[in-house]
Enzyme design. Sequence first.
Site, PDB file in Angstrom:
ATOM      1  CE1 TYR A 142      -3.560   2.483   0.606  1.00 10.61           C
ATOM      2  CE2 TYR A 142      -2.511   3.142   2.545  1.00 10.61           C
ATOM      3  CZ  TYR A 142      -3.417   3.392   1.759  1.00 10.61           C
ATOM      4  OH  TYR A 142      -4.376   4.552   1.572  1.00 10.61           O
ATOM      5  CG  ASP A 237       5.622   3.712   0.906  1.00  8.56           C
ATOM      6  OD1 ASP A 237       6.028   4.104   1.845  1.00  8.56           O
ATOM      7  OD2 ASP A 237       4.453   3.591   0.446  1.00  8.56           O
ATOM      8  CE  LYS A 270       1.047   4.490   8.540  1.00  5.61           C
ATOM      9  NZ  LYS A 270       1.128   3.837   7.353  1.00  5.61           N
TER      10      LYS A 270
HETATM   11  C1  LIG Z   1       0.372   4.407   6.133  1.00  5.13           C
HETATM   12  C2  LIG Z   1       1.064   4.132   4.626  1.00  5.13           C
HETATM   13  C3  LIG Z   1       0.966   5.067   3.678  1.00  5.13           C
HETATM   14  C4  LIG Z   1      -0.055   6.103   3.780  1.00  5.13           C
HETATM   15  O1  LIG Z   1       0.362   7.310   4.625  1.00  5.13           O
HETATM   16  P1  LIG Z   1      -1.053   8.069   5.216  1.00  5.13           P
HETATM   17  O2  LIG Z   1      -0.122   9.127   6.046  1.00  5.13           O
HETATM   18  O3  LIG Z   1      -2.088   7.294   5.780  1.00  5.13           O
HETATM   19  O4  LIG Z   1      -1.492   8.653   3.932  1.00  5.13           O
HETATM   20  C5  LIG Z   1       1.607   4.845   2.494  1.00  5.13           C
HETATM   21  N1  LIG Z   1       2.608   3.871   2.405  1.00  5.13           N
HETATM   22  C6  LIG Z   1       2.687   3.032   3.466  1.00  5.13           C
HETATM   23  C7  LIG Z   1       3.647   1.845   3.201  1.00  5.13           C
HETATM   24  C8  LIG Z   1       1.897   3.220   4.527  1.00  5.13           C
HETATM   25  O5  LIG Z   1       2.102   2.415   5.603  1.00  5.13           O
END
Ligand SMILES: *Cc1c(COP(=O)(O)O)cnc(C)c1O
Length: 429
Positions: A142, A237, A270
């Site tokens: 994601y 990511d 995060k």
């Molecule tokens: C949480 C997450 C996102 C999205 O971040 P948001 O602040 O919720 O938009 C993107 N990539 C990864 C791997 C994530 O865990």
Amino acid sequence: MSTNEELFARAQRVIPGGVNSPVRAFRAVGGTPRFIQRAQGAYIWDAEGRRYIDYIGSWGPMILGHGHPAVLEAVQKAAMDGFSFGAPTEREIELAEAIIGLVPSVEQVRLVSSGTEAGMSALRLARGATGRSKIIKFEGCYHGHADALLVKAGSGLATFGFPTSAGVPEDVVKHTLVLEYNNLAQIEEAFATQGHEIACVMIEAIAGNMNFVRASVPFMTRLRELCTKHGAMLVFDEVMTGFRVGLGGAQGVYAKLIPGFKPDMSVFGKVIGGGMPLAAFGGTRDVMSQLAPLGPVYQAGTLSGNPVATACGLATLKEIAQPGFYEALGAKTRAMVAGLEAAAKDAGVPLVGDSEGGMFGFFFASELPQNYGVVMATDKERFNRFFHGMLERGVYLAPALYEAGFVSAAHTADDIAATQAAALAALRS
Ligand SMILES: *Cc1c(COP(=O)(O)O)cnc(C)c1O
């Protein structure tokens, strides 16, 4: 006092599904979401005054636990000086310097407000910098909810993906190729047939959005080689893994296993906001210079680099950069997973887990899955019963079998022992 059920009913009248992010609605596991009133350390309390040991930590940011005194103080001080200026501040420089100092592949960063925004911007930059349109992502990873990334695999390798959300035109995802995670043959074929058109490969190297699945070392090694050979950018990511699995993120983990390993671009979120809306994307000075106002790739944000959020993020980074922080956190997290495994063994239930730093996953299976299909084929009914069994016993796990879990520095050995005891009772019943 309002109950969770009352609040959920009231929320559903004014907020779609009663929540501002779908997983919070407990749709995967059923039941009523807990409305949280406050948190401290490793615990959260719901609207009914019930305490839970928190293994979500706001989905990762709360690595120090809730209400860490140094972070609280930094946020309070920053708030006194003003919430937002729409002009540059020194604290943005400090946070950028801190990130660059900790992640060797990153020479410059731009700060934004969410992981979605960071991922979307990194993607635009990769396309702008390479002059190519096609991108590769992997099933089960994601990267936020930008249109081009809400895609599932098409029927064959040569075909591009299908939108996973209504409202995303097929035209928008026609440049997104979705491959199976850890499948070497698929990346070989994709690059052999269209390598010269691929702008970037985006990956969660330790994937936390399909529970907890590591990219294998041969897979990551080959992915790096293929990207380099074909002039595609490898984008890590690290919104979840950054400053969570270790100070250097997932790329730090792979750099220890693959000599000289570096991604071309990285996406953070995060933990770097410490619980405030803050995210970032970064890479080499060369690539980042393609961004406006220097270069032709446009990107902007009214609240980007927000002074209160940067104060929170900086204070958090300062704590986690202390020597020994990740050794202690990693040991705790391993103990937590070992506790679950021991409880399952006692109860005669197959369960395997894995962890890195303060991030973990577990599966009702006898082997660790290597891709999304295998994760989703694990025992969902058993997971859902276990989830509710733990919740009833005061342990708050992620409400879906495809989500990772998080341990904070505030969790104690007693919390972990209590979790194991709750797991044994839940699994036995
Ligand atoms: C949480 C997450 C996102 C999205 O971040 P948001 O602040 O919720 O938009 C993107 N990539 C990864 C791997 C994530 O865990």
